[in-house]
Design a protein around this motif. Structure first.
Motif, PDB file in Angstrom:
ATOM      1  N   LEU A  80       0.853  -1.195   0.000  1.00  0.00           N
ATOM      2  CA  LEU A  80       0.000   0.000   0.000  1.00  0.00           C
ATOM      3  C   LEU A  80       0.890   1.247   0.000  1.00  0.00           C
ATOM      4  N   PRO A  81       0.614   2.193  -0.884  1.00  0.00           N
ATOM      5  CA  PRO A  81       1.462   3.385  -0.975  1.00  0.00           C
ATOM      6  C   PRO A  81       1.700   4.119   0.350  1.00  0.00           C
ATOM      7  N   PRO A  82       0.687   4.313   1.222  1.00  0.00           N
ATOM      8  CA  PRO A  82       0.992   5.026   2.480  1.00  0.00           C
ATOM      9  C   PRO A  82       1.978   4.262   3.373  1.00  0.00           C
ATOM     10  N   LEU A  83       1.884   2.927   3.397  1.00  0.00           N
ATOM     11  CA  LEU A  83       2.818   2.147   4.202  1.00  0.00           C
ATOM     12  C   LEU A  83       4.219   2.195   3.613  1.00  0.00           C
ATOM     13  N   LEU A  84       4.313   2.097   2.292  1.00  0.00           N
ATOM     14  CA  LEU A  84       5.624   2.185   1.645  1.00  0.00           C
ATOM     15  C   LEU A  84       6.242   3.565   1.828  1.00  0.00           C
ATOM     16  N   ALA A  85       5.411   4.603   1.782  1.00  0.00           N
ATOM     17  CA  ALA A  85       5.928   5.964   1.975  1.00  0.00           C
ATOM     18  C   ALA A  85       6.537   6.103   3.368  1.00  0.00           C
ATOM     19  N   ALA A  86       5.862   5.560   4.375  1.00  0.00           N
ATOM     20  CA  ALA A  86       6.386   5.640   5.743  1.00  0.00           C
ATOM     21  C   ALA A  86       7.661   4.800   5.883  1.00  0.00           C
ATOM     22  N   ALA A  87       7.658   3.605   5.270  1.00  0.00           N
ATOM     23  CA  ALA A  87       8.815   2.713   5.393  1.00  0.00           C
ATOM     24  C   ALA A  87      10.038   3.249   4.666  1.00  0.00           C
ATOM     25  N   THR A  88       9.828   4.047   3.634  1.00  0.00           N
ATOM     26  CA  THR A  88      10.958   4.564   2.863  1.00  0.00           C
ATOM     27  C   THR A  88      11.270   6.022   3.195  1.00  0.00           C
TER      28      THR A  88
END
Length: 129
Positions: free
Chosen positions: A112-120
């Protein structure tokens, strides 16, 4: 030539039988994860989100996981719960650990884009180990 192939096949089969549950899981995950999903477009966190992550060390992403997926995610966790002796590293008493990474809904959730944004986020990338 056929005898050599059969010998190698038997040896591979014996090695697979001797593999621990953790080793077999790692092999299955590698196989499943090697099927490249379509790339996910990820926009950086908004300024206030990045600041909160940097300040607090965590970020609440309310509504990031679709409500329709939640029962499936709970079921994946419940069906993947294992005993403490199946893990390569010791697990804390009172904690429940599950192998969930092969579940398609878990895989979609992880992309999911919001989770990837936070992880990266640079906040995460620069955090001390």
């Amino acid at each position: 030539m056929a005898a050599k192939f059969l010998h190698n096949e038997r040896r591979a089969s014996a090695e697979a039988d001797a593999a621990s549950p953790c080793e077999r899981h790692v092999e299955a995950v590698g196989s499943a994860m090697s099927r490249d999903p379509a790339p996910t477009k990820v926009d950086p966190l908004k300024g206030e989100q990045a600041a909160a992550l940097d300040r607090d060390g965590y970020l609440l992403l309310r509504g990031a996981v679709p409500a329709a997926w939640r029962d499936g995610l709970r079921a994946a966790f419940e069906s993947g719960v294992g005993t403490g002796d199946q893990w390569a590293a010791p697990r804390g008493a009172g904690w429940r650990h599950a192998l969930v990474d092969l579940d398609p809904t878990v895989q979609r959730t992880c992309r999911l884009p919001p989770l990837l944004a936070a992880a990266t986020s640079p906040c995460i990338a620069m955090a001390p180990a």
